[in-house]
Design a protein around this motif. Sequence first.
Motif, short mmCIF file in Angstrom:
data_model
loop_
_atom_site.label_atom_id
_atom_site.label_comp_id
_atom_site.label_asym_id
_atom_site.label_seq_id
_atom_site.Cartn_x
_atom_site.Cartn_y
_atom_site.Cartn_z
N ILE A 1 -100.35 73.93 -35.81
CA ILE A 1 -99.00 74.05 -36.37
C ILE A 1 -99.04 73.86 -37.88
CG2 ILE A 1 -96.64 73.16 -36.36
CD1 ILE A 1 -97.50 74.57 -33.77
N ILE A 2 -99.67 72.75 -38.32
CA ILE A 2 -99.75 72.47 -39.75
C ILE A 2 -100.87 73.28 -40.40
CG2 ILE A 2 -100.12 70.66 -41.49
CD1 ILE A 2 -98.86 68.69 -39.56
N GLY A 3 -101.97 73.50 -39.65
CA GLY A 3 -103.06 74.31 -40.18
C GLY A 3 -104.16 73.51 -40.85
N LYS A 4 -104.31 72.24 -40.49
CA LYS A 4 -105.35 71.40 -41.08
C LYS A 4 -106.71 71.75 -40.49
CE LYS A 4 -102.27 67.41 -41.74
NZ LYS A 4 -102.04 65.98 -41.38
N THR A 5 -107.76 71.44 -41.24
CA THR A 5 -109.11 71.62 -40.73
C THR A 5 -109.50 70.38 -39.94
OG1 THR A 5 -110.17 70.60 -42.66
CG2 THR A 5 -109.71 72.96 -42.78
N GLN A 6 -110.55 70.51 -39.14
CA GLN A 6 -111.04 69.34 -38.40
C GLN A 6 -111.49 68.24 -39.35
OE1 GLN A 6 -114.05 70.69 -35.66
NE2 GLN A 6 -112.57 71.46 -34.17
N SER A 7 -112.06 68.62 -40.48
CA SER A 7 -112.52 67.63 -41.46
C SER A 7 -111.35 66.84 -42.04
CB SER A 7 -113.29 68.33 -42.60
OG SER A 7 -114.46 68.94 -42.12
N GLU A 8 -110.26 67.53 -42.33
CA GLU A 8 -109.08 66.85 -42.88
C GLU A 8 -108.52 65.85 -41.87
OE1 GLU A 8 -107.28 70.22 -45.92
OE2 GLU A 8 -106.73 70.28 -43.82
N ILE A 9 -108.43 66.27 -40.61
CA ILE A 9 -107.91 65.38 -39.57
C ILE A 9 -108.85 64.19 -39.37
CG2 ILE A 9 -107.36 65.21 -37.12
CD1 ILE A 9 -106.46 68.11 -37.22
N ALA A 10 -110.16 64.45 -39.41
CA ALA A 10 -111.14 63.38 -39.24
C ALA A 10 -110.98 62.33 -40.33
CB ALA A 10 -112.55 63.96 -39.25
N ASP A 11 -110.78 62.79 -41.56
CA ASP A 11 -110.59 61.85 -42.68
C ASP A 11 -109.33 61.01 -42.50
OD1 ASP A 11 -112.88 62.75 -43.90
OD2 ASP A 11 -111.85 64.18 -45.21
N GLU A 12 -108.27 61.63 -42.04
CA GLU A 12 -107.00 60.92 -41.85
C GLU A 12 -107.09 59.89 -40.73
OE1 GLU A 12 -104.01 63.82 -41.20
OE2 GLU A 12 -104.13 64.69 -43.23
N LEU A 13 -107.84 60.22 -39.67
CA LEU A 13 -107.94 59.32 -38.53
C LEU A 13 -109.09 58.32 -38.67
CD1 LEU A 13 -107.34 61.81 -35.56
CD2 LEU A 13 -105.70 60.30 -36.68
N GLY A 14 -109.96 58.55 -39.64
CA GLY A 14 -111.09 57.65 -39.84
C GLY A 14 -112.16 57.80 -38.77
N VAL A 15 -112.33 59.04 -38.27
CA VAL A 15 -113.35 59.31 -37.25
C VAL A 15 -114.21 60.47 -37.74
CG1 VAL A 15 -111.87 58.49 -35.38
CG2 VAL A 15 -111.85 60.92 -36.00
N SER A 16 -115.24 60.80 -36.98
CA SER A 16 -116.10 61.91 -37.37
C SER A 16 -115.48 63.25 -36.96
CB SER A 16 -117.47 61.78 -36.70
OG SER A 16 -117.37 61.96 -35.30
N GLN A 17 -115.94 64.31 -37.61
CA GLN A 17 -115.46 65.64 -37.26
C GLN A 17 -115.85 66.00 -35.84
OE1 GLN A 17 -116.46 68.73 -40.08
NE2 GLN A 17 -115.94 70.37 -38.67
N ALA A 18 -117.02 65.52 -35.42
CA ALA A 18 -117.48 65.79 -34.06
C ALA A 18 -116.53 65.19 -33.03
CB ALA A 18 -118.89 65.23 -33.86
N GLN A 19 -115.99 64.00 -33.33
CA GLN A 19 -115.03 63.36 -32.42
C GLN A 19 -113.74 64.17 -32.35
OE1 GLN A 19 -115.57 59.34 -34.40
NE2 GLN A 19 -115.19 58.67 -32.31
N VAL A 20 -113.29 64.64 -33.51
CA VAL A 20 -112.08 65.47 -33.54
C VAL A 20 -112.30 66.74 -32.72
CG1 VAL A 20 -110.55 66.85 -35.00
CG2 VAL A 20 -111.29 64.59 -35.76
N SER A 21 -113.46 67.33 -32.85
CA SER A 21 -113.79 68.55 -32.11
C SER A 21 -113.75 68.31 -30.61
CB SER A 21 -115.16 69.07 -32.53
OG SER A 21 -115.50 70.24 -31.81
N ARG A 22 -114.32 67.17 -30.17
CA ARG A 22 -114.33 66.86 -28.74
C ARG A 22 -112.92 66.60 -28.21
NH1 ARG A 22 -119.11 63.98 -30.08
NH2 ARG A 22 -117.94 62.05 -30.32
N ILE A 23 -112.13 65.86 -29.00
CA ILE A 23 -110.75 65.56 -28.58
C ILE A 23 -109.94 66.84 -28.49
CG2 ILE A 23 -108.60 64.38 -29.22
CD1 ILE A 23 -110.33 62.24 -30.58
N GLU A 24 -110.12 67.71 -29.48
CA GLU A 24 -109.40 68.98 -29.49
C GLU A 24 -109.78 69.84 -28.29
OE1 GLU A 24 -109.26 73.05 -32.18
OE2 GLU A 24 -109.78 71.15 -33.16
N SER A 25 -111.06 69.87 -27.99
CA SER A 25 -111.55 70.66 -26.85
C SER A 25 -110.95 70.14 -25.55
CB SER A 25 -113.07 70.58 -26.78
OG SER A 25 -113.55 71.25 -25.63
N ASN A 26 -110.97 68.82 -25.36
CA ASN A 26 -110.40 68.24 -24.15
C ASN A 26 -108.90 68.49 -24.06
OD1 ASN A 26 -112.87 67.20 -23.32
ND2 ASN A 26 -112.59 65.27 -24.41
N ALA A 27 -108.23 68.41 -25.21
CA ALA A 27 -106.78 68.64 -25.23
C ALA A 27 -106.45 70.07 -24.82
CB ALA A 27 -106.22 68.33 -26.62
#
Length: 258
Positions: free
Chosen positions: A223-249
């Motif tokens: 919706i907002i159009g952020k990259t996985q890296s941007e979200i990872a920085d905001e959440l304080g996690v790795s990009q790989a974690q964001v990728s896994r969470i996104e995939s599961n979602a």
Amino acid sequence: MSKFKVDITGIDTNSLKVLTNEEMVTLFEEVKKGNELAKEEIVNGNLKLVLSIISKFRNKDMDMNDLFQVGCIGLIKAVDNFDTSYGVMFSTYAVPLILGEVKRLIRSNSSVRIARSIRDTAYRILKFKEEYSNIYGIDPTNKVIAKELGIEEYEIRDALESLQEPMSIFEPIYNDGEDTIFLLDQIGDTKKNNTDKEMLLAMRDALSKIKKRERDILVGRYIIGKTQSEIADELGVSQAQVSRIESNAMKSIRKLME
């Protein structure tokens, strides 16, 4: 071999001229006066830009001559519509238009008329990104752009996409190395006679049933159009974690909407 080397019938692509920024400025001043020869010189001086873009589509099973021709159409549109008063480099403005024409040929999509105000916002975003990158050596995040320009983050994606062609329903939006998820997968199944309203209700219901972090990441990504890296920085996690969470979602959403 030149990185711009593409086999185009009747053209020695290695000998094409490349204009300097100073030459471009002078020529655009002449174009404003109605000088058609100046316009032609700008087009000829940016053909390597077209070649660099279409070279990325070598594996699309498309004729490179056809891609070059439509890329040139995008280049000519860019020359016709470029406004030097915005202070944006021509190549920064031209790339989305050239890419849009190429993708339109590949996807066979029709154009969409975009409001002038949205295109103005796109120009402001491009100009700010260019200035920010020149100063800091990195691209600004959507949050930085939104704060500087006084707009919402979701407006950034909408504005930049106004310079491109519509996305194909067969565009892949996720690939985990095994199954590819296409945009079509997120649209109601016409075989089941789902209406747009029913699809949206089903999507909303599915989103309400997944974890908050999963929902926040999907909203941020699509919706907002952020990259996985941007979200990872905001959440304080790795990009790989964001990728896994996104995939599961995404998998959960698809299952809930079946």
